[in-house]
Motif scaffolding. Structure first.
Motif, PDB file in Angstrom:
ATOM      1  N   PRO A 108     -25.623  58.718  53.617  1.00 30.95           N
ATOM      2  CA  PRO A 108     -26.191  57.393  53.317  1.00 30.95           C
ATOM      3  C   PRO A 108     -25.313  56.246  53.791  1.00 30.95           C
ATOM      4  O   PRO A 108     -25.830  55.224  54.252  1.00 30.95           O
ATOM      5  CB  PRO A 108     -26.326  57.408  51.789  1.00 30.95           C
ATOM      6  N   ASP A 109     -23.992  56.397  53.694  1.00 33.39           N
ATOM      7  CA  ASP A 109     -23.101  55.328  54.163  1.00 33.39           C
ATOM      8  C   ASP A 109     -23.244  55.129  55.672  1.00 33.39           C
ATOM      9  O   ASP A 109     -23.260  53.987  56.155  1.00 33.39           O
ATOM     10  CB  ASP A 109     -21.652  55.657  53.809  1.00 33.39           C
ATOM     11  N   ALA A 111     -31.539  55.501  53.699  1.00 30.44           N
ATOM     12  CA  ALA A 111     -30.260  55.753  53.031  1.00 30.44           C
ATOM     13  C   ALA A 111     -30.425  55.832  51.518  1.00 30.44           C
ATOM     14  O   ALA A 111     -29.822  56.693  50.851  1.00 30.44           O
ATOM     15  CB  ALA A 111     -29.268  54.652  53.400  1.00 30.44           C
ATOM     16  N   ALA A 112     -31.249  54.944  50.964  1.00 31.30           N
ATOM     17  CA  ALA A 112     -31.471  54.965  49.513  1.00 31.30           C
ATOM     18  C   ALA A 112     -32.152  56.260  49.082  1.00 31.30           C
ATOM     19  O   ALA A 112     -31.765  56.876  48.074  1.00 31.30           O
ATOM     20  CB  ALA A 112     -32.309  53.757  49.111  1.00 31.30           C
ATOM     21  N   THR A 153     -32.086  51.252  55.618  1.00 28.07           N
ATOM     22  CA  THR A 153     -31.593  51.125  54.244  1.00 28.07           C
ATOM     23  C   THR A 153     -32.488  51.900  53.275  1.00 28.07           C
ATOM     24  O   THR A 153     -32.000  52.461  52.286  1.00 28.07           O
ATOM     25  CB  THR A 153     -31.538  49.647  53.841  1.00 28.07           C
ATOM     26  N   TRP A 207     -32.055  59.118  50.622  1.00 29.04           N
ATOM     27  CA  TRP A 207     -31.100  60.215  50.811  1.00 29.04           C
ATOM     28  C   TRP A 207     -30.122  60.270  49.640  1.00 29.04           C
ATOM     29  O   TRP A 207     -29.815  61.341  49.118  1.00 29.04           O
ATOM     30  CB  TRP A 207     -30.352  59.994  52.125  1.00 29.04           C
ATOM     31  N   GLN A 208     -29.631  59.103  49.232  1.00 34.99           N
ATOM     32  CA  GLN A 208     -28.640  59.065  48.157  1.00 34.99           C
ATOM     33  C   GLN A 208     -29.256  59.472  46.819  1.00 34.99           C
ATOM     34  O   GLN A 208     -28.631  60.190  46.029  1.00 34.99           O
ATOM     35  CB  GLN A 208     -28.052  57.656  48.056  1.00 34.99           C
ATOM     36  N   PRO A 242     -20.344  61.116  53.643  1.00 28.80           N
ATOM     37  CA  PRO A 242     -21.644  60.699  53.081  1.00 28.80           C
ATOM     38  C   PRO A 242     -22.598  60.177  54.156  1.00 28.80           C
ATOM     39  O   PRO A 242     -22.292  59.205  54.842  1.00 28.80           O
ATOM     40  CB  PRO A 242     -21.268  59.590  52.090  1.00 28.80           C
ATOM     41  N   ARG A 273     -26.428  53.257  56.357  1.00 30.10           N
ATOM     42  CA  ARG A 273     -26.342  51.817  56.047  1.00 30.10           C
ATOM     43  C   ARG A 273     -25.565  51.070  57.131  1.00 30.10           C
ATOM     44  O   ARG A 273     -25.890  49.923  57.457  1.00 30.10           O
ATOM     45  CB  ARG A 273     -25.691  51.619  54.682  1.00 30.10           C
ATOM     46  N   GLN A 290     -29.655  63.218  46.651  1.00 30.53           N
ATOM     47  CA  GLN A 290     -28.365  63.893  46.476  1.00 30.53           C
ATOM     48  C   GLN A 290     -27.921  63.874  45.020  1.00 30.53           C
ATOM     49  O   GLN A 290     -27.366  64.849  44.512  1.00 30.53           O
ATOM     50  CB  GLN A 290     -27.304  63.232  47.352  1.00 30.53           C
ATOM     51  N   ARG A 291     -28.177  62.758  44.336  1.00 35.73           N
ATOM     52  CA  ARG A 291     -27.728  62.640  42.952  1.00 35.73           C
ATOM     53  C   ARG A 291     -28.670  63.334  41.975  1.00 35.73           C
ATOM     54  O   ARG A 291     -28.234  63.861  40.952  1.00 35.73           O
ATOM     55  CB  ARG A 291     -27.603  61.159  42.577  1.00 35.73           C
ATOM     56  N   HIS A 336     -22.540  63.879  59.211  1.00 39.70           N
ATOM     57  CA  HIS A 336     -22.955  65.068  58.454  1.00 39.70           C
ATOM     58  C   HIS A 336     -22.104  66.278  58.831  1.00 39.70           C
ATOM     59  O   HIS A 336     -21.727  67.075  57.962  1.00 39.70           O
ATOM     60  CB  HIS A 336     -24.435  65.353  58.711  1.00 39.70           C
TER      61      HIS A 336
END
Length: 258
Positions: A134-135, A153-154, A150, A156-157, A132, A138, A160-161, A127
């Protein structure tokens, strides 16, 4: 023949010992078995060469028992460590959700998560570098017991989107992880009875030998001095270890599925 056996055992043991130590500094169980097997063959061969076969055979059985016990203990400890890791991840998710909801910056929240679980330092560093998150989560999820990352991470991603609230998403994930932890705890408690029964059955032959010795027989002498007894002892120890390993394998697969 014996010299060739000793040479082959030493060569195979040397080849495996020459391999680099895996990441984390711990040898996998199968590699330890491959190293211990040829080394045990070499020791028996040396005993035959020096005329101490009657002492080496019981020592070989004892060595097999010790190596198998150590491997079983390592496997059980690995399962315990994985369960503790899953607990730490749930705590990390709850702390992140609570601190983000209070308005603290993401970077500071990740730094606080490192205090709960040190491997989160790689995520905090990611960070800070602007990569990224999330990467990084993972990648960290590949650790034993860290598969729940996981979900983090999902979430978080997705936030973000979509621009949604990260705190709310992590709070939902934390609730899911609490349910998973309760399920795992129930499964572990149910499996503990099966593990205890297997250990009890493994200890029964020892009690039988003690009872046989107390009634005037000499089962221990038969097992340690006669070729047939040594063969029975070796087969019994091997089958006992394989049975315990089988139970641990089944229990581990059930815990992983939970």
């Amino acid at each position: 023949m014996t010299s060739a056996l000793v040479a082959a055992g030493c060569l195979v043991a040397a080849l495996f010992l020459a391999r680099p130590v895996p990441r984390g500094g711990r040898w996998p169980g199968w590699m330890l078995a491959l190293v211990a097997g040829p080394a045990l063959v070499a020791v028996v061969g040396v005993g035959v060469l020096v005329g101490a076969a009657r002492f080496i055979a019981p020592a070989a059985v004892l060595a097999m028992l010790l190596v198998g016990g150590l491997l079983l203990r390592r496997r059980h400890r690995a399962g315990t460590d994985a369960a503790q890791t899953a607990t730490r991840i749930q705590e990390v998710c709850e702390v992140l959700a609570a601190e983000l909801a209070s308005g603290r910056p993401v970077g500071r929240c990740l730094e606080d998560a490192v205090e709960l679980w040190e491997p989160m330092s790689s995520v905090a560093m990611t960070h800070r570098l602007g990569a990224p998150v999330p990467d990084a989560l993972r990648v960290l999820a590949g650790r034993p017991g860290a598969g729940d990352l996981t979900l983090v991470a999902a979430a978080w991603q997705v936030t973000q989107r979509s621009g949604g609230g990260l705190a709310d998403s992590l709070a939902e994930v934390a609730g899911t992880l609490r349910e998973r932890r309760a399920t795992r705890r129930l499964v572990r408690s149910e499996l503990s009875s099966a593990r205890s029964t297997a250990r009890l059955i493994a200890a029964l032959p020892v009690l039988t030998l003690l009872l046989g010795s107390g009634t005037g027989g000499d089962p221990i002498g038969f097992l340690l001095t006669s070729p047939v007894g040594l063969a029975c002892l070796a087969a019994g120890v091997l089958l006992t270890l394989l049975g315990l390993w089988w139970i641990e394998t089944i229990a581990g697969s059930v815990e992983a599925a939970a």
